[in-house]
Design a protein around this motif. Structure first.
Motif, PDB file in Angstrom:
ATOM      1  N   MET A   1      33.035   0.643  16.987  1.00  0.00           N
ATOM      2  CA  MET A   1      32.748  -0.235  17.752  1.00  0.00           C
ATOM      3  C   MET A   1      33.783  -0.471  18.497  1.00  0.00           C
ATOM      4  O   MET A   1      34.844  -0.910  18.200  1.00  0.00           O
ATOM      5  N   LYS A   2      33.602  -0.469  19.954  1.00  0.00           N
ATOM      6  CA  LYS A   2      34.472  -0.956  20.911  1.00  0.00           C
ATOM      7  C   LYS A   2      34.347  -2.236  21.476  1.00  0.00           C
ATOM      8  O   LYS A   2      33.310  -2.690  21.821  1.00  0.00           O
ATOM      9  N   ILE A   3      35.414  -3.085  21.567  1.00  0.00           N
ATOM     10  CA  ILE A   3      35.411  -4.747  21.897  1.00  0.00           C
ATOM     11  C   ILE A   3      36.316  -4.922  22.934  1.00  0.00           C
ATOM     12  O   ILE A   3      37.365  -4.350  22.937  1.00  0.00           O
ATOM     13  N   ALA A   4      35.667  -5.595  23.997  1.00  0.00           N
ATOM     14  CA  ALA A   4      36.582  -6.314  24.985  1.00  0.00           C
ATOM     15  C   ALA A   4      36.781  -7.714  24.801  1.00  0.00           C
ATOM     16  O   ALA A   4      35.741  -8.488  24.500  1.00  0.00           O
ATOM     17  N   VAL A   5      37.949  -8.130  24.738  1.00  0.00           N
ATOM     18  CA  VAL A   5      38.194  -9.520  24.533  1.00  0.00           C
ATOM     19  C   VAL A   5      38.677 -10.169  25.956  1.00  0.00           C
ATOM     20  O   VAL A   5      39.759  -9.738  26.457  1.00  0.00           O
ATOM     21  N   ILE A   6      37.948 -11.219  26.352  1.00  0.00           N
ATOM     22  CA  ILE A   6      38.366 -11.650  27.561  1.00  0.00           C
ATOM     23  C   ILE A   6      39.181 -12.770  27.646  1.00  0.00           C
ATOM     24  O   ILE A   6      38.608 -13.901  27.139  1.00  0.00           O
ATOM     25  N   GLY A   7      40.444 -13.018  27.741  1.00  0.00           N
ATOM     26  CA  GLY A   7      41.250 -14.247  27.354  1.00  0.00           C
ATOM     27  C   GLY A   7      42.315 -13.821  26.433  1.00  0.00           C
ATOM     28  O   GLY A   7      41.742 -13.561  25.202  1.00  0.00           O
ATOM     29  N   ALA A   8      43.443 -14.114  26.519  1.00  0.00           N
ATOM     30  CA  ALA A   8      44.581 -13.723  25.395  1.00  0.00           C
ATOM     31  C   ALA A   8      45.275 -15.116  25.166  1.00  0.00           C
ATOM     32  O   ALA A   8      46.569 -15.096  24.892  1.00  0.00           O
ATOM     33  N   GLY A   9      44.579 -16.146  25.143  1.00  0.00           N
ATOM     34  CA  GLY A   9      45.028 -17.491  24.561  1.00  0.00           C
ATOM     35  C   GLY A   9      44.848 -17.371  22.926  1.00  0.00           C
ATOM     36  O   GLY A   9      44.770 -16.586  22.367  1.00  0.00           O
ATOM     37  N   TYR A  10      44.865 -18.806  22.361  1.00  0.00           N
ATOM     38  CA  TYR A  10      44.883 -18.726  20.990  1.00  0.00           C
ATOM     39  C   TYR A  10      43.620 -17.996  20.448  1.00  0.00           C
ATOM     40  O   TYR A  10      43.706 -17.253  19.506  1.00  0.00           O
ATOM     41  N   VAL A  11      42.427 -18.308  20.874  1.00  0.00           N
ATOM     42  CA  VAL A  11      41.295 -18.085  20.384  1.00  0.00           C
ATOM     43  C   VAL A  11      41.019 -16.348  20.542  1.00  0.00           C
ATOM     44  O   VAL A  11      40.609 -15.586  19.715  1.00  0.00           O
ATOM     45  N   GLY A  12      41.564 -15.991  21.799  1.00  0.00           N
ATOM     46  CA  GLY A  12      41.361 -14.616  22.213  1.00  0.00           C
ATOM     47  C   GLY A  12      42.256 -13.566  21.575  1.00  0.00           C
ATOM     48  O   GLY A  12      41.970 -12.508  21.118  1.00  0.00           O
ATOM     49  N   ILE A  82      33.989 -13.395  25.313  1.00  0.00           N
ATOM     50  CA  ILE A  82      34.552 -14.236  26.145  1.00  0.00           C
ATOM     51  C   ILE A  82      35.496 -15.550  25.463  1.00  0.00           C
ATOM     52  O   ILE A  82      34.549 -16.283  24.669  1.00  0.00           O
ATOM     53  N   ALA A  83      36.776 -15.549  25.726  1.00  0.00           N
ATOM     54  CA  ALA A  83      37.652 -16.597  24.971  1.00  0.00           C
ATOM     55  C   ALA A  83      38.219 -17.209  25.871  1.00  0.00           C
ATOM     56  O   ALA A  83      39.420 -17.617  25.835  1.00  0.00           O
ATOM     57  N   VAL A  84      38.035 -17.476  27.140  1.00  0.00           N
ATOM     58  CA  VAL A  84      38.596 -18.281  28.257  1.00  0.00           C
ATOM     59  C   VAL A  84      38.580 -19.747  28.003  1.00  0.00           C
ATOM     60  O   VAL A  84      37.854 -20.200  27.370  1.00  0.00           O
ATOM     61  N   GLY A  85      39.324 -20.262  28.768  1.00  0.00           N
ATOM     62  CA  GLY A  85      39.462 -22.058  28.657  1.00  0.00           C
ATOM     63  C   GLY A  85      38.322 -22.628  29.061  1.00  0.00           C
ATOM     64  O   GLY A  85      37.754 -22.364  30.230  1.00  0.00           O
ATOM     65  N   THR A  86      37.945 -23.742  28.487  1.00  0.00           N
ATOM     66  CA  THR A  86      37.020 -24.726  28.792  1.00  0.00           C
ATOM     67  C   THR A  86      37.456 -26.096  28.920  1.00  0.00           C
ATOM     68  O   THR A  86      37.146 -26.922  28.093  1.00  0.00           O
TER      69      THR A  86
END
Length: 454
Positions: A1-12, A82-86
């Motif tokens: 399985m290939k994964i893309a994670v959008i956002g490199a903050g704490y969660v990402g 998607i792990a961007v800021g909200t």
């Protein structure tokens, strides 16, 4: 399985590293060039226990990479997180979904073949449906599913919480989406970690509800500490007596300077806003927010009282600026409002934090940053423990007192037994417990926190 994670903050970043550690091929995408440069150089943009070796090991193994090219990462991915800021909107208490919706539009244009899009960001109920609509409009021919998979990671314990979670919550509207999320988390469910499948809306509410409930416990125990001071009871005895009840539990029953960080303040406000949007009052949470703000407002009053009634010309040593231990995060830390208020009252500030001083330097002006706690208190009229770092628990109170102009310690985290403080000769003021003015005096008063209008 290939994964893309959008956002490199704490969660990402934590999610990307830990999924790579499960054996998946992960690309973590971020548009911050400085952050990506740090990651490529083997440095982390955040302080998080245990994360650095996982990132380094999976980069060497070729399972984890970093990129600024969202389209390439998404096109190759089976699952997009998607792990961007909200953050809280500046003009309201609602969550700002600008980054999330922008990411959704880019994902729609980039995806190839069947793609499961997973919202890791904390979002209000109805967001998954909104994302589904945005993506469908951009790609009417797209083959995709939108799911909600809230995270429950604590800053400072994020890696542990990811690999040993209490539960996994998955919001999915189809069996096809559910199957992919079950496969994604099989390394954890194979170890009997519970996986709860709900609607997307329920999953979105669960995240807000969990954080808000914990924040309300903190506000409750802080006001309970006020009562303990008034009736000469020890809040630590009271909290333990409550927490041993299995229906209550011991966690989040430690009084302090109020809750902060990247989650509790914004999530409590967002839940109240969501309730109002739907014509409902969430008065309990509103009261918790008000009580927390009142508590932070009263910190300077307690320090001033302990320092002799005035802060003009006084030196105050602040021990800890992070909102909690084991993180360098100062977002919504009590220090953000306390330091300017102490300065406004005429105090000079010396400060030390084991890992958050770089962030502190960017946030505060005219603060003397020191190498350790003992350096910070030299010549001080009062020392203040604001963050519960373990390194502060082992402080030699006698040595601390010898270095100060006035041996006064205001401990907002109750790190020391009263007997130890009494033996040291320091004027020790804690929360929800008896104040010790000196070794020979046990009757000194410090003004209690006021509950305010909450």
């Amino acid at each position: 399985m290939k994964i893309a994670v959008i956002g490199a903050g704490y969660v990402g970043l934590v999610s990307a590293a830990c999924f790579a550690d499960f054996g998946y091929e992960v690309v973590c995408v971020d548009r911050d060039a400085a952050k990506l440069a740090m990651l490529e150089a083997g440095k982390l943009p955040i302080y998080e226990q245990g994360l650095e070796p996982i990132v380094a090991g999976n980069r060497r193994a070729g399972r984890l990479s970093f990129s600024s090219h969202l389209s390439e990462a998404v096109a190759a991915a089976d699952v997009v997180l998607i792990a961007v800021g909200t953050p809280t909107r500046e003009d309201a208490d609602s969550a700002d979904l600008t980054q999330l919706l922008a990411a959704a539009g880019e994902i729609a244009r980039a995806m190839r073949g069947f793609t499961v899009i997973v919202t890791k960001s904390t979002v209000p109920p109805g967001t998954a449906a909104k994302l589904r609509e945005v993506i469908a409009q951009a790609r009417p021919d797209g083959d995709f599913e939108v799911t909600s998979n809230p995270e429950f990671m604590r800053e400072g314990s994020a890696v542990e919480d990811f690999i040993q979670p209490d539960r996994i919550v998955v919001g999915a509207s189809t069996e096809r989406a559910e199957r992919v999320l079950r496969q994604l988390y099989r390394p954890l469910t194979a170890r009997d970690v519970p996986l709860l499948v709900t609607s997307c809306e329920a999953a979105e509410v669960i995240k807000y509800a969990a954080n808000t409930f914990l924040a309300t416990r903190i506000a409750f125990v802080n006001q309970l500490a006020d009562l303990c001071e008034a009736v000469n009871a020890d809040i630590q005895d009271v909290a333990r007596g409550m927490g041993l009840d299995k229906r209550i539990g011991l966690q989040f029953l430690a009084p302090g300077p109020g809750f902060g960080g990247s989650c509790f303040p914004k999530d409590t406000r967002a839940l109240v806003h969501t309730a109002r949007q739907h014509g409902h009052a969430f008065s309990i949470v509103e009261a918790a927010i008000a009580a927390n703000e009142a508590r932070k407002d009263q910190l300077a009053d307690r320090i001033q009282q302990a320092a002799g009634g005035t802060l003009e010309g006084k030196k105050i040593a602040l021990l800890g600026v992070a909102f909690k231990a084991e993180t360098d995060d100062i977002r919504d830390s009590a220090a953000l409002s306390l330091i300017p208020e102490l300065q406004r009252r005429g105090a000079a500030i010396a400060a030390f934090d084991p890992v958050a001083m770089d962030n502190g330097r960017r946030a505060f002006d005219a603060v003397q940053w020191c190498a350790d706690a003992y350096s910070a208190v030299i010549g001080a009229d009062a020392a203040v423990i604001l963050t519960e770092w373990n390194v502060f628990r082992g402080l030699d109170l006698k040595r601390l007192a010898r270095g100060m102009r006035q041996p006064v310690l205001v401990d907002f985290r109750n790190l020391f037994p009263l007997a130890d403080a009494r033996a040291s000769g320091i004027a020790y003021h804690s929360v929800g417990r008896q104040s010790i003015a000196a070794a020979a005096r046990q009757d000194a008063d410090i003004i209690p926190f006021k509950s305010g209008t909450a």
